[in-house]
Design a protein around this motif. Structure first.
Motif, PDB file in Angstrom:
ATOM      1  N   ARG A  11      -4.130   7.705  -1.020  1.00  0.00           N
ATOM      2  CA  ARG A  11      -5.061   6.782  -0.935  1.00  0.00           C
ATOM      3  C   ARG A  11      -5.557   6.063  -2.097  1.00  0.00           C
ATOM      4  N   TYR A  17      -4.703  -2.078  -5.003  1.00  0.00           N
ATOM      5  CA  TYR A  17      -3.918  -2.696  -4.246  1.00  0.00           C
ATOM      6  C   TYR A  17      -4.635  -3.489  -2.845  1.00  0.00           C
ATOM      7  N   CYS A  18      -5.183  -2.523  -2.325  1.00  0.00           N
ATOM      8  CA  CYS A  18      -6.016  -2.888  -0.931  1.00  0.00           C
ATOM      9  C   CYS A  18      -7.128  -3.525  -1.321  1.00  0.00           C
ATOM     10  N   SER A  21      -6.237  -7.066  -1.959  1.00  0.00           N
ATOM     11  CA  SER A  21      -5.532  -7.848  -0.947  1.00  0.00           C
ATOM     12  C   SER A  21      -6.598  -8.449  -0.029  1.00  0.00           C
ATOM     13  N   LEU A  37     -12.043  -1.465   4.498  1.00  0.00           N
ATOM     14  CA  LEU A  37     -11.296  -0.331   4.299  1.00  0.00           C
ATOM     15  C   LEU A  37     -11.592   0.704   5.344  1.00  0.00           C
ATOM     16  N   MET A  42      -9.062   3.676   5.720  1.00  0.00           N
ATOM     17  CA  MET A  42      -9.058   4.206   4.448  1.00  0.00           C
ATOM     18  C   MET A  42     -10.427   4.634   4.277  1.00  0.00           C
ATOM     19  N   TRP A  95       5.114  -3.208  -3.955  1.00  0.00           N
ATOM     20  CA  TRP A  95       4.819  -2.560  -2.774  1.00  0.00           C
ATOM     21  C   TRP A  95       5.814  -2.605  -1.654  1.00  0.00           C
TER      22      TRP A  95
END
Length: 114
Positions: A11, A17-18, A21, A37, A42, A95
């Motif tokens: 994680r 990156y998350c 994004s 998230l 997440m 990715w």
């Protein structure tokens, strides 16, 4: 070896990156980022996200602005800088390549083990 440690490391590896994004289409404050998230399963706590946001800001990938709130103190909204957008574009490619490589390896292993 505990599986939870490995899951946590995985994680952490994709959290940057998350976050980038999440911010690609619109600015957001920490509670919104955490909510997105959480909705994606997440598990991240505020104590993890603040240092990461600061690091991304210091790297020139994020900017922030303060905005008054009708329900409390002003909120700090984060957004991508142009450098952040270019960085995210690179991460998208990385990715995609990583996902394909992992899928190939794990499918090959599963096929060999059947």
């Amino acid at each position: 070896m505990k599986i939870e440690n490995t899951k946590a490391q995985m994680r952490k590896g994709v959290l940057e990156y998350c976050i980038l994004s999440i911010l690609k289409d619109q600015d957001a404050y920490v509670a919104e980022i955490l909510g997105t998230l959480k909705d994606a399963k997440m598990l991240v706590v505020e104590g993890t996200i603040y240092p990461l946001l600061t690091r991304l800001k210091n790297a020139g990938l994020l900017s922030y602005r303060w905005e008054e709130s009708t329900s409390g103190p002003p909120r700090k909204y984060y957004g991508l800088t142009e450098t952040g957008r270019l960085f995210l574009k690179e991460l998208n490619t990385t990715w995609d390549n990583l996902q394909k490589a992992v899928s190939l390896v794990t499918r090959q292993k599963n096929t060999n083990n059947e």
